[in-house]
Design a protein around this motif. Structure first.
Motif, PDB file in Angstrom:
ATOM      1  N   GLU A   1       4.526  26.552  40.949  1.00  0.00           N
ATOM      2  CA  GLU A   1       4.907  25.425  40.107  1.00  0.00           C
ATOM      3  C   GLU A   1       4.509  25.729  38.664  1.00  0.00           C
ATOM      4  OE1 GLU A   1       6.455  22.617  41.191  1.00  0.00           O
ATOM      5  OE2 GLU A   1       6.524  23.464  43.203  1.00  0.00           O
ATOM      6  N   TYR A   2       4.974  24.896  37.763  1.00  0.00           N
ATOM      7  CA  TYR A   2       4.605  25.037  36.357  1.00  0.00           C
ATOM      8  C   TYR A   2       3.819  23.816  35.922  1.00  0.00           C
ATOM      9  CZ  TYR A   2       7.607  29.087  35.826  1.00  0.00           C
ATOM     10  OH  TYR A   2       8.154  30.331  35.950  1.00  0.00           O
TER      11      TYR A   2
ATOM     12  N   CYS B   1       6.184  20.588  34.776  1.00  0.00           N
ATOM     13  CA  CYS B   1       6.266  20.731  33.332  1.00  0.00           C
ATOM     14  C   CYS B   1       7.709  20.721  32.875  1.00  0.00           C
ATOM     15  CB  CYS B   1       5.595  22.027  32.889  1.00  0.00           C
ATOM     16  SG  CYS B   1       5.562  22.248  31.110  1.00  0.00           S
TER      17      CYS B   1
ATOM     18  N   CYS C   1       4.600  25.537  29.058  1.00  0.00           N
ATOM     19  CA  CYS C   1       4.638  25.490  30.512  1.00  0.00           C
ATOM     20  C   CYS C   1       4.073  26.804  31.049  1.00  0.00           C
ATOM     21  CB  CYS C   1       6.071  25.302  30.999  1.00  0.00           C
ATOM     22  SG  CYS C   1       6.784  23.695  30.554  1.00  0.00           S
TER      23      CYS C   1
ATOM     24  N   ALA D   1       2.856  28.978  34.592  1.00  0.00           N
ATOM     25  CA  ALA D   1       3.001  29.068  36.046  1.00  0.00           C
ATOM     26  C   ALA D   1       1.636  28.973  36.712  1.00  0.00           C
ATOM     27  CB  ALA D   1       3.676  30.375  36.426  1.00  0.00           C
TER      28      ALA D   1
END
Length: 79
Positions: free
Chosen positions: A67-68, A41, A60, A62
């Motif tokens: 990761e986002y 993101c 965005c 998590a």
């Protein structure tokens, strides 16, 4: 007789005030979400895509893998 008239008036006023307090049906706004990208993101890109696709707000978020992902929140139609 005057007390009876006052009693009737008071009860009528009480009933009318109770009726006026009944909540009316409201057209509630329903919010939906769409995951636009699970892997990565970039906030500005996410916001732009969400605005173009759904006229919504891209954020965005998590994931469980650290990761986002890009998630779009928007107002649903037809629900």
């Amino acid at each position: 007789m005057a007390k009876l008239s006052f009693t009737h008036f008071f009860l009528l006023a009480l009933v009318l005030s109770g009726i006026s307090m009944i909540p009316r049906t409201v057209n509630a706004i329903t919010r939906c979400r769409d995951v636009l990208n699970r892997d990565r993101c970039e906030l500005s890109t996410c916001q732009q895509q969400c605005l173009q696709i759904h006229n919504g707000n891209g954020v965005c978020v998590a994931s469980s893998f650290g990761e986002y992902g890009c998630v779009c929140y928007y107002t649903c139609t037809g629900i």
